[in-house]
Design an enzyme around this catalytic site. Structure first.
Site, PDB file in Angstrom:
ATOM      1  N   GLY A 185       0.812  -1.200   0.000  1.00 23.37           N
ATOM      2  CA  GLY A 185       0.000   0.000   0.000  1.00 23.37           C
ATOM      3  C   GLY A 185       0.848   1.253   0.000  1.00 23.37           C
TER       4      GLY A 185
ATOM      5  N   GLY B 256       1.733   5.018   1.447  1.00 17.69           N
ATOM      6  CA  GLY B 256       1.843   5.433   2.841  1.00 17.69           C
ATOM      7  C   GLY B 256       3.108   4.963   3.505  1.00 17.69           C
ATOM      8  N   HIS B 257       3.894   4.108   2.792  1.00 17.02           N
ATOM      9  CA  HIS B 257       5.155   3.608   3.336  1.00 17.02           C
ATOM     10  C   HIS B 257       6.363   4.230   2.642  1.00 17.02           C
ATOM     11  CE1 HIS B 257       2.578   0.801   5.295  1.00 17.02           C
ATOM     12  NE2 HIS B 257       2.329   0.083   4.214  1.00 17.02           N
TER      13      HIS B 257
ATOM     14  N   LYS C  85       5.537  -8.603   1.973  1.00 19.64           N
ATOM     15  CA  LYS C  85       5.451  -8.414   3.417  1.00 19.64           C
ATOM     16  C   LYS C  85       4.322  -9.285   3.965  1.00 19.64           C
ATOM     17  CE  LYS C  85       4.731  -3.971   3.254  1.00 19.64           C
ATOM     18  NZ  LYS C  85       4.560  -3.948   1.773  1.00 19.64           N
TER      19      LYS C  85
ATOM     20  N   ASP D 147      -1.603  -8.449   1.246  1.00 18.51           N
ATOM     21  CA  ASP D 147      -0.455  -8.618   0.356  1.00 18.51           C
ATOM     22  C   ASP D 147      -0.273 -10.083  -0.017  1.00 18.51           C
ATOM     23  OD1 ASP D 147      -0.154  -5.932   0.765  1.00 18.51           O
ATOM     24  OD2 ASP D 147       1.840  -6.044   1.639  1.00 18.51           O
TER      25      ASP D 147
ATOM     26  N   HIS E 126       1.099   0.227   9.332  1.00 20.55           N
ATOM     27  CA  HIS E 126      -0.184   0.612   8.755  1.00 20.55           C
ATOM     28  C   HIS E 126      -0.991   1.470   9.723  1.00 20.55           C
ATOM     29  CE1 HIS E 126       0.852  -2.902   6.235  1.00 20.55           C
ATOM     30  NE2 HIS E 126       0.198  -2.240   5.297  1.00 20.55           N
TER      31      HIS E 126
END
Length: 334
Positions: free
Chosen positions: A53, A55-56, A104, A109, A217
């Site tokens: 996703g 945001g990382h 991950k 995922d 997250h």
């Protein structure tokens, strides 16, 4: 909530477009903008693909380039990329030697990468390495068992270098599985994450509290404790990591102190100073270090410490040349 954005629903796409424009010497969009790939692929090399996703950032797109990833698939914020994105990346980057998928250990995922691998069976050879370096497993959300966190960076670098050196798909899979057992991470946060879609913080702490064992997250950790000084926090992290990792006399260590997006650089180096001294006091030979903001949780105020134990071959792969938007080096030592 204040964010530099137009609309929450278009934030990821606009950000990725800016990233590709800023680093167009190294990367480009894949077909239909489903993923970001190296601008120049190497024929006959195993393609190394990862993703997750948004945001990382800078993980994973910031690690696309010679010496690391061939492609990265980005989903919406804290949402896994779709199987179609992953399939498109496999089809475009496989130059004949197959594709290694680095995933991950989060439920979404795992499911989507597995679906993609099944969909290309018969047309492309794939193997999957699941990263699960997070030692904070009690009450961990979004995953079955240990989560994949900042140690993913280490796995992607080592396997990217090994693929660059000509290692085949079976060898890369075996190396990745061995490596995953020698990497451990723990994170602590001083504040939650503000998610653009909801404009709410994922958890709220009092001024004298900290969250121990957080993921990437925005999920809370396994315990909420009173805030203590940096020495005490670092010692807690090191003690927990050392209790969970197998040490061998011939190994040498890489320490990664990683910021979650809202932690000033001086605080990261302060923690590094403490944890390095603590690890060395326990007889660990620290050979390499990486300090900075690499695997984030949007604007979370927090950090993680990763300890990776390498043999000499692993250290050589870490030192091998790399040219990505975020990591770049080409000398014998780093």
């Amino acid at each position: 909530m204040k964010k530099f954005m137009n609309k929450a629903e278009s934030m990821v796409a606009e950000s990725l477009e800016g990233f590709v424009l800023a680093h167009d010497r190294l990367v480009m969009f894949g077909s239909a903008r489903k993923f970001v790939r190296r601008r120049h692929l190497t024929p006959g090399k195993v393609a190394v693909i990862s993703g997750g996703g948004a945001g990382h950032e800078p993980m994973h797109v910031g690690f696309v380039g010679p010496g690391m990833l061939d492609a990265a698939c980005t989903g919406h914020i804290f949402t896994s990329p779709t199987p179609r994105q992953i399939i498109a990346a496999v089809e475009e980057t496989d130059t004949g030697a197959g594709c290694l998928l680095i995933v991950k250990n989060y439920d979404g995922d795992l499911m989507n990468f597995e679906m993609a691998a099944e969909a290309v069976t018969g047309r492309h050879r794939t193997e999957t390495v699941v990263v699960s370096d997070d030692i904070a497993v009690q009450g961990a959300g979004r995953s079955s068992g240990r989560r994949g966190v900042a140690g993913t960076l280490v796995v992607e670098k080592i396997l990217g270098a090994a693929a660059e050196a000509g290692m085949d798909l079976v060898g890369l899979k075996a190396l990745g599985d061995r490596l995953n057992k020698r990497i451990r991470t723990m994170g602590v946060a001083l504040g939650g994450v503000t998610v653009p879609d909801t404009a709410r913080s994922t958890f709220v702490l009092d001024p004298d509290e900290m969250e121990v064992g957080v993921g990437i997250h925005g999920e809370p950790g396994h315990s909420r404790q009173k805030l203590v000084d940096a020495n005490t926090i670092a010692r807690m992290i090191c003690d927990n990591i050392l209790a969970d990792i197998e040490l061998q006399n011939s190994d040498r260590a890489l320490i990664v102190v990683n910021g979650f997006g809202g932690t000033p650089t001086p605080e990261l180096y302060l923690i590094y100073n403490i944890v390095r001294r603590l690890f060395e006091a326990r007889g660990i030979s620290v050979a390499r270090s990486l300090v900075g903001t690499y695997v984030t949780s949007l604007d979370m105020a927090g950090l993680s410490v990763t300890l990776s134990m390498f043999d000499e071959k692993g250290l050589r792969f870490w030192d091998d040349p790399i040219s990505t938007a975020v990591l770049q080096w080409g000398c014998a030592k780093h």
